[in-house]
Enzyme design. Structure first.
Site, PDB file in Angstrom:
ATOM      1  N   TYR A 154       0.852  -1.187   0.000  1.00 58.96           N
ATOM      2  CA  TYR A 154       0.000   0.000   0.000  1.00 58.96           C
ATOM      3  C   TYR A 154       0.889   1.238   0.000  1.00 58.96           C
ATOM      4  CZ  TYR A 154      -3.675  -3.280   1.476  1.00 58.96           C
ATOM      5  OH  TYR A 154      -4.552  -4.345   1.563  1.00 58.96           O
ATOM      6  N   HIS A 196      -0.061 -11.985   1.341  1.00 62.17           N
ATOM      7  CA  HIS A 196      -1.071 -11.169   0.657  1.00 62.17           C
ATOM      8  C   HIS A 196      -1.642 -11.884  -0.564  1.00 62.17           C
ATOM      9  CE1 HIS A 196      -2.107  -6.638  -0.090  1.00 62.17           C
ATOM     10  NE2 HIS A 196      -3.136  -7.422  -0.286  1.00 62.17           N
ATOM     11  N   LEU A 225     -17.982  -3.446   2.009  1.00 61.72           N
ATOM     12  CA  LEU A 225     -18.933  -2.513   1.396  1.00 61.72           C
ATOM     13  C   LEU A 225     -18.761  -2.466  -0.120  1.00 61.72           C
ATOM     14  CD1 LEU A 225     -18.791   0.356   4.034  1.00 61.72           C
ATOM     15  CD2 LEU A 225     -20.526  -1.424   3.768  1.00 61.72           C
ATOM     16  N   GLY A 226     -18.221  -3.552  -0.686  1.00 60.58           N
ATOM     17  CA  GLY A 226     -18.081  -3.607  -2.140  1.00 60.58           C
ATOM     18  C   GLY A 226     -17.250  -2.459  -2.684  1.00 60.58           C
ATOM     19  N   ARG A 227     -16.107  -2.200  -2.014  1.00 62.20           N
ATOM     20  CA  ARG A 227     -15.213  -1.093  -2.392  1.00 62.20           C
ATOM     21  C   ARG A 227     -15.953   0.241  -2.453  1.00 62.20           C
ATOM     22  NH1 ARG A 227     -10.329  -3.114  -3.432  1.00 62.20           N
ATOM     23  NH2 ARG A 227     -10.163  -5.296  -4.054  1.00 62.20           N
ATOM     24  N   GLY A 228     -16.943   0.387  -1.570  1.00 64.49           N
ATOM     25  CA  GLY A 228     -17.692   1.636  -1.467  1.00 64.49           C
ATOM     26  C   GLY A 228     -18.976   1.666  -2.258  1.00 64.49           C
ATOM     27  N   PHE A 229     -19.163   0.717  -3.178  1.00 62.63           N
ATOM     28  CA  PHE A 229     -20.350   0.738  -4.036  1.00 62.63           C
ATOM     29  C   PHE A 229     -21.624   0.534  -3.221  1.00 62.63           C
ATOM     30  CE2 PHE A 229     -23.422  -0.695  -7.174  1.00 62.63           C
ATOM     31  CZ  PHE A 229     -23.154   0.133  -8.256  1.00 62.63           C
ATOM     32  N   ALA A 237     -22.337   4.064  -1.614  1.00 57.54           N
ATOM     33  CA  ALA A 237     -22.648   5.249  -2.431  1.00 57.54           C
ATOM     34  C   ALA A 237     -23.304   4.935  -3.759  1.00 57.54           C
ATOM     35  CB  ALA A 237     -21.371   6.054  -2.665  1.00 57.54           C
ATOM     36  N   GLY A 238     -23.257   3.685  -4.204  1.00 56.89           N
ATOM     37  CA  GLY A 238     -23.924   3.319  -5.448  1.00 56.89           C
ATOM     38  C   GLY A 238     -23.241   3.844  -6.692  1.00 56.89           C
TER      39      GLY A 238
END
Length: 346
Positions: free
Chosen positions: A63, A131, A212-216, A219-220
């Site tokens: 990272y 990893h 959270l589905g990489r933010g999807f 926030a959709g």
């Protein structure tokens, strides 16, 4: 409405590691999801997490690369490290800032561990993951070196990330695996067929990344529309416009259910992961204190068996279009290693 709550503690795996029941994925503070965040802001968020009871931090040497570990090293000075459980990872060999290959040979395992210890400015890593799996090296060879690092006091517990069921079983026979990290959410459920069952059979903790589905799921489609050019998600199949048009249907259904429940879509999606079992620890990432607070409140969202069943039915495999990663990326589906008998040390 999701209420403020105390973050409970949980046993992760069967070797004695205790962590906060919700962790914090630290990647986005330094890399992959757009520009790195200002150091003072990132450290403030990390300290706020600790003060809120989220003490299980997840990082990796890739990272940044490396800058996320350096950030955590600064944030955890002056006794702060004693308040957290710190997980980092190795496996991606970086050349001039880019991933060159995946490595699991003993020489690299040791060198990577010692470099992480130096960047983190600590004497021992709580949980050290491979990893990604080096498919050229029998997993037993990698595990033997990790076992030596445990015996030397450089790491406490061993984990695997994106490993197949057979690789997990072979690794666990060399030295107990404490945790397996895998993507698990309402839009990534393929681990449920083989990975989750083998972990439960062997008493291995499950760490759900990207819950959270990489933010999807928070926030959709507007998230996909507003990604920065250097955001890693722009390259992922699920974030391509032709797939977003399909995937937004799942988000809309989750949003409607969340509204009835009196919580946010993110809290509902995260609560679903929390309800998968006492052996599951999700590690949502964020760069904003308010989002961190909202994620913690997901622990107070109680789902009935009927609500869990409804979410399960919404999140069938056909509900999501596009693979999790590009075809070139290593995942548990292509992580089997050669038999031990094939290994000839060079």
């Amino acid at each position: 409405m999701a209420e403020a709550c105390r973050v409970r503690r949980m046993k992760l795996g069967s070797q004695g590691l205790e962590v906060s029941a919700q962790g914090l994925g630290c990647m986005a503070l330094s890399a992959r999801y757009g520009a790195p965040k200002p150091e003072t802001d990132a450290i403030a968020l990390l300290h706020h997490a600790i003060n809120s009871g989220v003490t299980f931090f997840d990082t990796s040497d890739m990272y940044g690369p490396e800058t996320n570990e350096l950030l955590l090293g600064k944030a955890l000075k002056d006794g702060v490290k004693e308040k957290v459980e710190l997980a980092t990872k190795f496996g991606f060999f970086i050349v001039e800032g880019e991933i060159s290959e995946v490595r699991g040979d003993p020489e690299y395992v040791r060198a990577a561990c010692e470099a992480s210890l130096k960047r983190l400015d600590i004497a021992c890593i709580d949980l050290y993951y491979q990893h990604r799996i080096d498919t050229r090296v029998p997993i037993e060879i990698t595990m033997r070196e990790l076992k030596k690092l445990v015996e030397e006091g450089k790491i406490k517990y061993i984990g695997l990330s994106e490993a197949s069921a057979s690789t997990i079983r072979r690794a666990h026979a060399v030295h107990p695996i404490t945790a397996v990290q895998i993507e698990w959410s309402l839009w990534s459920r393929d681990a449920e067929e083989d990975i989750i069952p083998i972990c439960r059979e062997l008493g291995i903790g499950i760490v759900a990344y990207s819950p959270l589905g990489r933010g999807f799921l928070a926030a959709g489609p507007k998230l996909a529309e507003n990604l920065e050019n250097d955001d890693f998600r722009k390259t992922l199949p699920r974030f391509q416009q032709e797939n977003v048009d399909h995937n937004k249907i799942l988000f809309e259904k989750v949003s409607a259910m969340a509204e009835k429940k009196g919580c946010t879509p993110a809290q509902l999606a995260l609560a679903w992961v929390h309800h998968q079992g006492d052996d599951v620890c999700p590690i949502p990432g964020t760069t904003k204190i308010e989002n961190l607070n909202q994620n913690i409140r997901a622990l107070s969202v109680k789902l009935t068996p009927e609500e869990i069943s409804e979410l399960d039915s919404l999140a069938k495999p056909e509900s999501v279009k596009g693979e999790r990663y590009m075809a070139s990326m290593s995942t548990f589906k292509n992580s089997n290693t050669p038999p031990l008998s094939s290994w000839k040390a060079t």
